[in-house]
Design a protein around this motif. Structure first.
Motif, mmCIF file in Angstrom:
data_model
loop_
_atom_site.group_PDB
_atom_site.id
_atom_site.type_symbol
_atom_site.label_atom_id
_atom_site.label_comp_id
_atom_site.label_asym_id
_atom_site.label_seq_id
_atom_site.Cartn_x
_atom_site.Cartn_y
_atom_site.Cartn_z
ATOM 1 N N TYR A 117 0.669 -1.148 0.047
ATOM 2 C CA TYR A 117 0.107 -0.088 -0.036
ATOM 3 C C TYR A 117 1.033 1.244 -0.144
ATOM 4 C CZ TYR A 117 -3.892 -3.233 1.278
ATOM 5 O OH TYR A 117 -4.760 -4.101 1.229
ATOM 6 N N VAL A 118 0.629 2.107 -1.072
ATOM 7 C CA VAL A 118 1.173 3.353 -0.910
ATOM 8 C C VAL A 118 0.416 4.579 -0.693
ATOM 9 C CG1 VAL A 118 2.858 4.862 -2.457
ATOM 10 C CG2 VAL A 118 2.828 2.213 -2.877
ATOM 11 N N PHE A 119 0.613 5.225 0.094
ATOM 12 C CA PHE A 119 -0.147 6.312 0.642
ATOM 13 C C PHE A 119 0.589 7.775 0.462
ATOM 14 C CE2 PHE A 119 -0.324 2.703 3.541
ATOM 15 C CZ PHE A 119 -1.543 2.387 3.501
ATOM 16 N N ARG A 120 -0.334 8.698 -0.137
ATOM 17 C CA ARG A 120 0.316 9.982 -0.201
ATOM 18 C C ARG A 120 -0.731 10.906 0.400
ATOM 19 N NH1 ARG A 120 2.127 12.045 -6.107
ATOM 20 N NH2 ARG A 120 0.144 12.972 -6.378
ATOM 21 N N PHE A 121 -0.097 11.774 1.172
ATOM 22 C CA PHE A 121 -0.752 13.033 2.015
ATOM 23 C C PHE A 121 -0.253 14.337 1.285
ATOM 24 C CE2 PHE A 121 -0.232 9.568 4.676
ATOM 25 C CZ PHE A 121 -1.169 9.178 5.546
ATOM 26 N N LEU A 122 -1.084 15.178 1.396
ATOM 27 C CA LEU A 122 -0.547 16.674 0.993
ATOM 28 C C LEU A 122 0.262 17.347 2.334
ATOM 29 C CD1 LEU A 122 -4.174 17.967 -0.248
ATOM 30 C CD2 LEU A 122 -2.245 16.949 -1.518
ATOM 31 N N ALA A 123 0.759 18.406 1.900
ATOM 32 C CA ALA A 123 1.721 19.030 2.738
ATOM 33 C C ALA A 123 1.040 19.379 4.172
ATOM 34 C CB ALA A 123 2.379 20.099 2.288
ATOM 35 N N ASP A 124 -0.328 19.446 4.133
ATOM 36 C CA ASP A 124 -1.205 19.690 5.333
ATOM 37 C C ASP A 124 -1.477 18.646 6.226
ATOM 38 O OD1 ASP A 124 -3.164 18.731 3.749
ATOM 39 O OD2 ASP A 124 -4.338 20.669 4.100
ATOM 40 N N GLY A 125 -1.415 17.397 5.677
ATOM 41 C CA GLY A 125 -1.676 16.122 6.391
ATOM 42 C C GLY A 125 -2.808 15.540 5.927
ATOM 43 N N SER B 76 -6.693 5.620 -5.358
ATOM 44 C CA SER B 76 -7.922 5.736 -4.897
ATOM 45 C C SER B 76 -8.178 6.367 -3.647
ATOM 46 C CB SER B 76 -8.597 4.463 -4.744
ATOM 47 O OG SER B 76 -9.949 4.309 -4.675
ATOM 48 N N ASP B 77 -8.384 7.614 -3.699
ATOM 49 C CA ASP B 77 -8.624 8.482 -2.340
ATOM 50 C C ASP B 77 -7.233 8.679 -1.637
ATOM 51 O OD1 ASP B 77 -11.233 9.179 -2.901
ATOM 52 O OD2 ASP B 77 -12.040 7.330 -1.984
ATOM 53 N N GLY B 78 -6.132 8.610 -2.326
ATOM 54 C CA GLY B 78 -5.048 8.727 -1.864
ATOM 55 C C GLY B 78 -4.052 7.571 -1.116
ATOM 56 N N VAL B 79 -4.670 6.273 -1.845
ATOM 57 C CA VAL B 79 -4.050 4.972 -1.597
ATOM 58 C C VAL B 79 -3.909 4.264 -2.884
ATOM 59 C CG1 VAL B 79 -4.191 2.868 -0.258
ATOM 60 C CG2 VAL B 79 -5.107 4.888 0.445
ATOM 61 N N ALA B 80 -2.511 3.710 -3.218
ATOM 62 C CA ALA B 80 -2.185 3.054 -4.490
ATOM 63 C C ALA B 80 -1.865 1.649 -3.965
ATOM 64 C CB ALA B 80 -1.446 3.450 -5.106
ATOM 65 N N GLU B 81 -2.448 0.709 -4.651
ATOM 66 C CA GLU B 81 -2.103 -0.707 -4.391
ATOM 67 C C GLU B 81 -1.157 -1.293 -5.473
ATOM 68 O OE1 GLU B 81 -5.506 -3.050 -3.547
ATOM 69 O OE2 GLU B 81 -6.719 -1.652 -2.162
ATOM 70 N N PRO C 218 3.072 9.463 -11.490
ATOM 71 C CA PRO C 218 2.594 10.669 -10.296
ATOM 72 C C PRO C 218 1.294 10.430 -9.761
ATOM 73 C CG PRO C 218 3.723 11.726 -12.086
ATOM 74 C CD PRO C 218 3.622 10.308 -12.541
ATOM 75 N N ASP C 219 0.296 9.876 -10.539
ATOM 76 C CA ASP C 219 -1.075 9.762 -9.900
ATOM 77 C C ASP C 219 -1.272 8.346 -9.170
ATOM 78 O OD1 ASP C 219 -1.222 7.642 -11.924
ATOM 79 O OD2 ASP C 219 -2.672 8.743 -13.088
ATOM 80 N N GLY C 220 -0.146 7.654 -9.039
ATOM 81 C CA GLY C 220 -0.121 6.282 -8.213
ATOM 82 C C GLY C 220 -0.480 5.118 -9.154
ATOM 83 N N SER C 221 -0.737 5.405 -10.544
ATOM 84 C CA SER C 221 -1.001 4.181 -11.376
ATOM 85 C C SER C 221 0.327 3.346 -11.598
ATOM 86 C CB SER C 221 -1.656 4.484 -12.469
ATOM 87 O OG SER C 221 -0.953 5.418 -13.289
ATOM 88 N N LEU C 222 0.287 2.135 -11.908
ATOM 89 C CA LEU C 222 1.659 1.361 -12.179
ATOM 90 C C LEU C 222 2.302 1.942 -13.547
ATOM 91 C CD1 LEU C 222 3.533 -0.899 -11.009
ATOM 92 C CD2 LEU C 222 2.241 -2.522 -12.472
ATOM 93 N N ASP C 223 3.679 1.896 -13.604
ATOM 94 C CA ASP C 223 4.213 2.500 -14.635
ATOM 95 C C ASP C 223 4.674 1.317 -15.469
ATOM 96 O OD1 ASP C 223 5.696 3.331 -16.867
ATOM 97 O OD2 ASP C 223 7.468 4.383 -15.644
ATOM 98 N N THR C 224 3.652 0.699 -16.229
ATOM 99 C CA THR C 224 3.942 -0.712 -16.915
ATOM 100 C C THR C 224 5.127 -0.492 -17.888
ATOM 101 O OG1 THR C 224 2.452 -0.125 -18.364
ATOM 102 C CG2 THR C 224 1.368 -1.403 -16.828
ATOM 103 N N GLY C 225 5.644 0.452 -18.347
ATOM 104 C CA GLY C 225 6.699 0.556 -19.167
ATOM 105 C C GLY C 225 8.064 0.525 -18.388
#
Length: 336
Positions: A252-260, A268-273, A311-318
């Motif tokens: 699980y990869v999570f991304r937060f904005l600078a304000d938390g 998907s809503d901040g979480v990539a699998e 950058p959007d969390g999707s897998l780079d298949t290349g």
């Protein structure tokens, strides 16, 4: 027991761990796994901490090539400094070691370490009350020479309690403005385990402008062990972890904005699998490319693994083979 790995810029690795219960070992290896005979004595150095040793923690490379290692003992947190050649740096602290005692009613956990822009050393650990298991965050600051910084908190240390049932920290980043980001796994009173980030002001107190009174938590139940953190150039914060060590578990990869707050534009809503092809994933490091892509390194089923996300969390298949680079000849983990 291997506890920390640091990749150097000259195709070498620094590794730290403990032997039995009394000693820590620091070694420098080539990328093929062989010891570097030019480091210390035959590639490694053993430091005796006696029966008080609990666990070695993270290691840090300073700008002048010296090496900092953090160590948790039964009644204190220690920082050890080594010269670039692996010898103990006797100009640091007392015979190369600096200590700050932990109050007798607290048990220190795995420590992590970093330095700020002024060269001061920050060592952070979760500390646990033996009765009840309540955890606190214990922050210590040393001057560059290893003397405790008496201007920080309560004569060099700060204890912070966020009202969480428990917390386990694995990553520390000191920002340019002196604020500190701490990442790991948190246990709120309700909702189960959560990945999370704590942001502290330079004086060690919670930053009330971040998340909820200084704490930002990810979705519940997704990750039981957040092991690595990345701060991107735009201030966004990326965490990676797994729920459990089973074949069908994703990273699980999570991304937060600078304000938390969660970055809902990511995954998907901040979480990539991420599902490695051979399962059993264990993430250990995150890197950001200049184009915003994220490289995740670790191991899967015992072999080194790299994968890359857009950058959007999707897998780079290349990247690699359908998004993954796995090398069976590199047994172990890719770590930062």
């Amino acid at each position: 027991f291997l506890k920390a790995i640091l990749v150097l810029t000259d195709s070498q690795l620094l590794v730290a761990g403990n032997i039995l219960s009394d000693d820590i070992v620091l070694a420098r290896c080539h990328f093929d796994g062989s010891l570097d005979d030019a480091f210390a004595q035959n590639g490694f150095i053993i430091s005796d901490f006696g029966s008080n040793l609990l666990t070695p923690g993270r290691i840090q490379h300073t700008t002048d090539g010296r090496i900092l290692a953090s160590v948790a003992m039964s009644n204190k947190i220690a920082v050890v400094r080594y010269l670039p050649n692996g010898a103990i740096d006797n100009s640091f602290g007392t015979q190369g070691r600096a200590f700050i005692r932990v109050p007798p009613y607290l048990i220190p956990g795995y420590p992590t370490i970093s330095t700020d822009a002024q060269g001061r050393i920050l060592a952070i650990s979760t500390v646990t009350e033996p009765l009840g298991g309540v955890t606190h965050i214990y922050i210590m600051r040393f001057h560059a020479d290893g003397t405790p910084d008496s201007q920080f908190g309560n004569s060099s240390f700060v204890i912070v309690n966020f009202g969480l049932e428990a917390s386990f920290l694995n990553a520390l980043e000191v920002l340019e403005d002196g604020k500190m980001l701490l990442a790991g796994t948190f246990f709120p009173d309700t909702g189960g385990k959560r990945p999370g980030i704590v942001r502290l002001l330079p004086n060690g107190q919670p930053d009330s402008t971040f998340g909820n009174s200084g704490v930002a938590l990810g979705p519940p139940f997704l990750a039981s062990g957040c092991s690595t953190m990345l701060v991107q150039s735009d201030g966004k914060i990326v965490l990676a972890g797994t729920r459990s060590n089973t074949p069908d578990t994703p990273v699980y990869v999570f991304r937060f904005l600078a304000d938390g707050s969660m970055d809902t534009a990511f995954g998907s809503d901040g979480v990539a699998e991420v599902y490695p092809p051979d399962g059993w994933p264990e993430p250990h490091c995150l890197l950001s490319q200049s184009d915003g892509k994220i490289v995740l390194g670790g191991n899967t089923n015992g072999f080194a693994l790299l994968t890359r996300l857009h950058p959007d969390g999707s897998l780079d298949t290349g990247f690699g083979s359908s998004g993954f680079f796995q090398n069976p000849s590199l047994t172990g983990a890719v770590q930062q």
